[in-house]
Design a protein around this motif. Structure first.
Motif, PDB file in Angstrom:
ATOM      1  N   MET A   1       0.930  -1.196  -0.072  1.00 26.78           N
ATOM      2  CA  MET A   1      -0.105   0.014  -0.166  1.00 26.78           C
ATOM      3  C   MET A   1       0.792   1.326   0.110  1.00 26.78           C
ATOM      4  N   ILE A   2       1.900   1.236   0.908  1.00 28.48           N
ATOM      5  CA  ILE A   2       2.681   2.514   0.780  1.00 28.48           C
ATOM      6  C   ILE A   2       3.394   2.742  -0.416  1.00 28.48           C
ATOM      7  N   LEU A   3       3.875   1.662  -1.291  1.00 29.47           N
ATOM      8  CA  LEU A   3       4.519   1.778  -2.504  1.00 29.47           C
ATOM      9  C   LEU A   3       3.593   2.529  -3.340  1.00 29.47           C
ATOM     10  N   PHE A   4       2.063   2.114  -3.761  1.00 27.88           N
ATOM     11  CA  PHE A   4       1.373   2.710  -4.353  1.00 27.88           C
ATOM     12  C   PHE A   4       1.149   4.202  -4.055  1.00 27.88           C
ATOM     13  N   GLU A   5       1.259   4.651  -2.526  1.00 25.77           N
ATOM     14  CA  GLU A   5       0.896   5.884  -2.186  1.00 25.77           C
ATOM     15  C   GLU A   5       1.988   6.773  -2.568  1.00 25.77           C
ATOM     16  N   LEU A   6       3.334   6.118  -2.559  1.00 25.44           N
ATOM     17  CA  LEU A   6       4.527   6.889  -2.726  1.00 25.44           C
ATOM     18  C   LEU A   6       4.398   7.155  -4.286  1.00 25.44           C
ATOM     19  N   PHE A   7       4.099   6.371  -5.392  1.00 24.60           N
ATOM     20  CA  PHE A   7       3.954   6.594  -6.487  1.00 24.60           C
ATOM     21  C   PHE A   7       2.730   7.388  -6.827  1.00 24.60           C
ATOM     22  N   TYR A   8       1.647   7.395  -6.330  1.00 24.90           N
ATOM     23  CA  TYR A   8       0.597   8.383  -6.493  1.00 24.90           C
ATOM     24  C   TYR A   8       0.836   9.785  -6.137  1.00 24.90           C
ATOM     25  N   THR A   9       1.567   9.752  -4.870  1.00 27.80           N
ATOM     26  CA  THR A   9       2.080  11.275  -4.355  1.00 27.80           C
ATOM     27  C   THR A   9       2.847  11.755  -5.190  1.00 27.80           C
ATOM     28  N   PHE A  10       4.029  11.177  -5.515  1.00 32.96           N
ATOM     29  CA  PHE A  10       5.020  11.880  -6.545  1.00 32.96           C
ATOM     30  C   PHE A  10       4.419  11.928  -8.052  1.00 32.96           C
ATOM     31  N   PHE A  11       3.483  11.108  -8.397  1.00 32.25           N
ATOM     32  CA  PHE A  11       2.929  11.435  -9.673  1.00 32.25           C
ATOM     33  C   PHE A  11       2.126  12.661  -9.532  1.00 32.25           C
ATOM     34  N   ILE A  61      15.509  13.876  -5.319  1.00 28.01           N
ATOM     35  CA  ILE A  61      14.664  13.802  -4.158  1.00 28.01           C
ATOM     36  C   ILE A  61      13.705  12.679  -4.131  1.00 28.01           C
ATOM     37  N   ALA A  62      13.009  12.399  -4.986  1.00 29.82           N
ATOM     38  CA  ALA A  62      11.982  11.576  -5.131  1.00 29.82           C
ATOM     39  C   ALA A  62      12.523  10.111  -4.909  1.00 29.82           C
ATOM     40  N   THR A  63      13.675   9.890  -5.339  1.00 30.47           N
ATOM     41  CA  THR A  63      14.451   8.609  -5.120  1.00 30.47           C
ATOM     42  C   THR A  63      14.808   8.658  -3.647  1.00 30.47           C
ATOM     43  N   PHE A  64      15.436   9.634  -3.093  1.00 30.39           N
ATOM     44  CA  PHE A  64      15.737   9.614  -1.615  1.00 30.39           C
ATOM     45  C   PHE A  64      14.741   9.466  -0.701  1.00 30.39           C
ATOM     46  N   VAL A  65      13.514  10.123  -1.098  1.00 29.51           N
ATOM     47  CA  VAL A  65      12.186   9.976  -0.162  1.00 29.51           C
ATOM     48  C   VAL A  65      11.755   8.418  -0.338  1.00 29.51           C
ATOM     49  N   GLY A  66      11.569   8.116  -1.539  1.00 26.79           N
ATOM     50  CA  GLY A  66      11.258   6.941  -1.877  1.00 26.79           C
ATOM     51  C   GLY A  66      12.014   5.836  -1.194  1.00 26.79           C
ATOM     52  N   ASN A  67      13.287   5.957  -1.345  1.00 24.30           N
ATOM     53  CA  ASN A  67      14.114   4.709  -0.716  1.00 24.30           C
ATOM     54  C   ASN A  67      13.917   4.664   0.970  1.00 24.30           C
ATOM     55  N   SER A  68      13.871   5.819   1.514  1.00 22.67           N
ATOM     56  CA  SER A  68      13.756   6.091   2.918  1.00 22.67           C
ATOM     57  C   SER A  68      12.441   5.667   3.275  1.00 22.67           C
ATOM     58  N   VAL A  69      11.171   5.518   2.752  1.00 19.71           N
ATOM     59  CA  VAL A  69      10.054   5.230   3.230  1.00 19.71           C
ATOM     60  C   VAL A  69       9.799   3.864   2.760  1.00 19.71           C
ATOM     61  N   GLY A  70      10.231   3.343   1.380  1.00 17.45           N
ATOM     62  CA  GLY A  70       9.999   2.109   0.961  1.00 17.45           C
ATOM     63  C   GLY A  70      11.175   1.285   0.319  1.00 17.45           C
ATOM     64  N   GLY A  74      10.154   1.429  -3.266  1.00 20.71           N
ATOM     65  CA  GLY A  74       9.724   3.004  -3.106  1.00 20.71           C
ATOM     66  C   GLY A  74      10.476   3.842  -3.766  1.00 20.71           C
ATOM     67  N   ALA A  75      11.871   3.840  -3.890  1.00 21.93           N
ATOM     68  CA  ALA A  75      12.662   4.579  -4.855  1.00 21.93           C
ATOM     69  C   ALA A  75      12.101   4.462  -6.225  1.00 21.93           C
ATOM     70  N   LEU A  76      12.041   3.324  -6.705  1.00 17.72           N
ATOM     71  CA  LEU A  76      11.721   3.172  -7.957  1.00 17.72           C
ATOM     72  C   LEU A  76      10.298   3.838  -8.456  1.00 17.72           C
ATOM     73  N   LEU A  77       9.219   3.553  -7.479  1.00 14.68           N
ATOM     74  CA  LEU A  77       7.884   3.692  -7.875  1.00 14.68           C
ATOM     75  C   LEU A  77       7.840   5.497  -7.491  1.00 14.68           C
ATOM     76  N   ALA A  78       8.646   6.211  -6.615  1.00 16.88           N
ATOM     77  CA  ALA A  78       8.416   7.524  -6.536  1.00 16.88           C
ATOM     78  C   ALA A  78       9.133   8.317  -7.568  1.00 16.88           C
ATOM     79  N   THR A  79      10.536   7.562  -7.827  1.00  7.96           N
ATOM     80  CA  THR A  79      10.873   8.079  -9.182  1.00  7.96           C
ATOM     81  C   THR A  79      10.058   8.031 -10.535  1.00  7.96           C
ATOM     82  N   LEU A  80       9.716   6.947 -10.686  1.00  4.05           N
ATOM     83  CA  LEU A  80       8.551   6.837 -11.703  1.00  4.05           C
ATOM     84  C   LEU A  80       7.483   7.833 -11.847  1.00  4.05           C
TER      85      LEU A  80
END
Length: 190
Positions: A1-11, A61-70, A74-80
């Motif tokens: 769930m957190i991975l989807f939320e990371l992707f959605y937030t950064f999208f 920054i998306a990669t760093f936050v994504g990695n920190s959270v997931g 998380g890094a891949l999905l936040a970056t994408l």
């Protein structure tokens, strides 16, 4: 769930922010700090690291936050998520570029977006400076904590750049500025 939320937030951040990485900082700050993913201090550290790391600021920054959270996912999905809106928009614009770029409404909108982006960047710079110098753990400090060595380094670098521009009649390249700042930082802080 957190991975989807990371992707959605950064999208959403990538979709609704104009002007690049610095213009994204207020929205990133609002989203990731309010959700409790990272602290204000960690975000400030991520901003500094993202600035110093090669590559686009928003992606870093998306990669760093994504990695920190997931972690890696998380890094891949936040970056994408932060890349995808721009990619989609650029593909659409490229398909209709000739008509789109000559449209007077589009030209007018682009003309008036520039001051907004500048305002967002200045707002971010002021906010970060205030948080670093005046606030600790969300509360106002009794005395302002300004690092004198950093001020000396800043003044030296600005002075050097101004002298260089006057003597050489051209600006110093960003790579040389980074190298000189790094060298001065080593000299001053060691």
């Amino acid at each position: 769930m957190i991975l989807f939320e990371l992707f959605y937030t950064f999208f959403l951040i990538g979709l609704f922010t104009f002007g690049g990485g610095y213009a994204m900082i207020p929205m990133i700050q609002e989203q990731v700090v309010n959700k409790g993913w990272i602290s204000e201090t960690a975000l400030t550290d991520f901003i500094a690291i993202s600035e110093a790391t090669p590559g686009p600021f928003a992606i870093n920054i998306a990669t760093f936050v994504g990695n920190s959270v997931g972690n890696v996912g998380g890094a891949l999905l936040a970056t994408l998520g932060v890349i995808l809106p721009s990619l989609i928009i650029i593909i659409i614009i490229a398909a209709i570029l000739k008509r789109f770029i000559k449209n007077r409404f589009v030209q007018g909108a682009l003309k008036y977006v520039k001051p907004v982006v500048l305002g967002l960047i200045l707002s971010t710079a002021i906010t970060i400076c205030l948080k670093v110098t005046m606030f600790q753990n969300g509360s106002l400090q009794s005395s302002i904590n300004i690092d004198k060595k950093s001020i000396i380094l800043l003044v030296m670098m600005i002075g050097f750049m101004l002298i260089y521009k006057q003597v050489k009649k051209k600006s110093l390249s960003p790579l040389k500025i980074l190298g000189i700042c790094g060298l001065l930082g080593i000299i001053i802080f060691i």
